[in-house]
Motif scaffolding. Sequence first.
Motif, PDB file in Angstrom:
ATOM      1  N   ALA A  19       0.848  -1.204   0.000  1.00 52.19           N
ATOM      2  CA  ALA A  19       0.000   0.000   0.000  1.00 52.19           C
ATOM      3  C   ALA A  19       0.883   1.253   0.000  1.00 52.19           C
ATOM      4  CB  ALA A  19      -0.904  -0.005   1.226  1.00 52.19           C
ATOM      5  N   LEU A  20       1.974   1.208   0.770  1.00 53.37           N
ATOM      6  CA  LEU A  20       2.903   2.347   0.829  1.00 53.37           C
ATOM      7  C   LEU A  20       3.493   2.613  -0.555  1.00 53.37           C
ATOM      8  CD1 LEU A  20       4.747   4.419   2.304  1.00 53.37           C
ATOM      9  CD2 LEU A  20       6.328   2.536   2.731  1.00 53.37           C
ATOM     10  N   PHE A  21       3.965   1.539  -1.211  1.00 53.64           N
ATOM     11  CA  PHE A  21       4.575   1.713  -2.542  1.00 53.64           C
ATOM     12  C   PHE A  21       3.555   2.279  -3.528  1.00 53.64           C
ATOM     13  CE2 PHE A  21       7.373  -2.170  -1.334  1.00 53.64           C
ATOM     14  CZ  PHE A  21       8.137  -1.358  -0.495  1.00 53.64           C
ATOM     15  N   GLU A  22       2.319   1.803  -3.421  1.00 57.03           N
ATOM     16  CA  GLU A  22       1.265   2.298  -4.337  1.00 57.03           C
ATOM     17  C   GLU A  22       1.006   3.783  -4.117  1.00 57.03           C
ATOM     18  OE1 GLU A  22      -2.398   0.128  -4.381  1.00 57.03           O
ATOM     19  OE2 GLU A  22      -1.369  -1.774  -4.739  1.00 57.03           O
ATOM     20  N   ILE A  23       0.972   4.191  -2.847  1.00 57.05           N
ATOM     21  CA  ILE A  23       0.715   5.610  -2.557  1.00 57.05           C
ATOM     22  C   ILE A  23       1.863   6.469  -3.079  1.00 57.05           C
ATOM     23  CG2 ILE A  23       0.417   7.322  -0.710  1.00 57.05           C
ATOM     24  CD1 ILE A  23      -0.933   5.104   0.939  1.00 57.05           C
ATOM     25  N   ILE A  24       3.102   5.989  -2.864  1.00 55.17           N
ATOM     26  CA  ILE A  24       4.272   6.755  -3.333  1.00 55.17           C
ATOM     27  C   ILE A  24       4.191   6.937  -4.854  1.00 55.17           C
ATOM     28  CG2 ILE A  24       6.787   6.572  -3.711  1.00 55.17           C
ATOM     29  CD1 ILE A  24       6.913   5.353  -0.847  1.00 55.17           C
TER      30      ILE A  24
END
Lengths: 196, 379
Positions: free
Chosen positions: B337-342
Amino acid sequence: MVADLDHLIKLMARLPGFGPRSARRAVLYLIKKKEMALFPLITALSDVAAELTTCNLCGNVDTVNPCHICTDQRRDDTALCVVEDVDDLWALERAHSWRGRYHVLGGTLSALNGVGPDDLNIKGLVERVHAGGIEEVVLAVGATLDGQTTAHYVATQLAHYPLQITALAHGVPVGGELDYLDEGTLTQALKARRPL
Amino acid sequence: MTPQPSSINSISLHNFRSYEDATLASIAGSVVLTGPNGAGKTNLLEAVSLFAPGRGMRSASLAEMVNDSSGKRDFAISINMSAADTDTQIGTGVAAASPGKRSVRVNGVAAMIADFPSYMSVLWLTPAQDRIFMEGASDRRRFFDRLVLGLFPDHAGHVARYEHAMRERMKLLTSDGTIDPAWLSALEARVAEHGVAAAAARRETALALQPLIDAQTDGLSAFPRAALAVLGDFENLLAKGLPALAVEDVARGALASRRTNDASTGRASYGPGRTDVHVTHCGKGQSADRCSTGEQKALLVAIILAHAQLIASRLKRMPIILLDEIAAHLDADRRHALFEIIMHLGVQAWMTGTDRSLFSGLDGMASFIRVNNAQFNVE
């Protein structure tokens, strides 16, 4: 290095704006330019040491006591400008925009540095105001925390005298562009805006 | 106006921490730094963090930043960055002749640290911040003040001034001899003036962050929704709708009435130095300090990502985010989820970790750099 020279460099390095490297450069210059720089400097330093004194009235330095500013008949006796130190007085004099008298505090209040009201020339200021004739006191101190604390303190000491206490404005410098100002100065300038 | 992308294209380090001379060039997009402990990953992040006002993400002294083994006293960091289609060369470091003073150059011209926000914004999250919910209020306040600084560049000045005035006040109160009440009043007026300005900036930042945290965590449930509350003597008065000048009046009175008490305890019982930032895990209805380590990390990540959005919307420029050891404590769902938001935000993130496989979700979308013995190997 010769001990006397080393001693001179160490003394020079203690001066404001100097460090060991610049002190060495300055001393070397003086040695090389004895006639043009060293001897006139020795004479000037000697004259200053012999003749300069602090004005008992305002705290300015001059060759006479009271100083030339305090005895100048053309100046306005009813207006007094309070500054932190003599260099601030010189700065205002360079501007040729103040025709009143001065009062030099000799620093700012700082509990952490052990500088209290008794270490500054505040009592002398109150005495001058108490003697009468002063209608306005301008607090021309720095916009630092210690400067503003000192201004507040001095204003409190003079609060019960019938006079106007003012402070220097903070804001946009003459010829300055707004884009280059820091946010704090811009905020102060906006707060101190005036009708045109 | 859409926020402009902002990224570092290359970075060179000279005599900085474990680096003697190293250059990382042709950086594209986000950066993943992997390598064993002590390889120099965090040192590189710290170098980038020095392009934000302050002393960087470790709050270290300049002497600590110089390479120990070199025997020299200078260091230099230089970056080439792009923002709004303009390339800028920014350098910072110390010269051996003046080791106590950091100098800055922008495109070869002398500049100041205070000029950095004109070119870029840098945010960070480090393992040292993982425990801020368990530590004292001062740690949370410092963490939050850095977020405030991103929006209000003069915030650091207000904080420094009220802290200085409070130290002066305590010095007077605890000193021997007669206390001059007029001097104390002058100092308390400064505490009120700068403390209320700082409190107003903290409050406004929290109010601006909250809707962004809510929006972010609604759509991507991997991160818990954090409820922020800045609680302090001045903030509470501002929250009641009192104008700033009225709060200053109340503050001066309150400080004056506590002089005897503060003198006897040797501590300030009132003022901006007591402000705390309270974070609640909304899903659990629990205070952050009672959540698990992983949940605390997830709450912090959610706050930092919301702050990145806030910077982007206010300054119209994407910040650069430094996430040290970010994979630790985050489960697979939250990592992805973090990578997607970045990727969705389009920010340049610099991430570190010992295990490359934890970043597999970024394969093909980020620059992977292997760091070993302060040398870079681009994968």
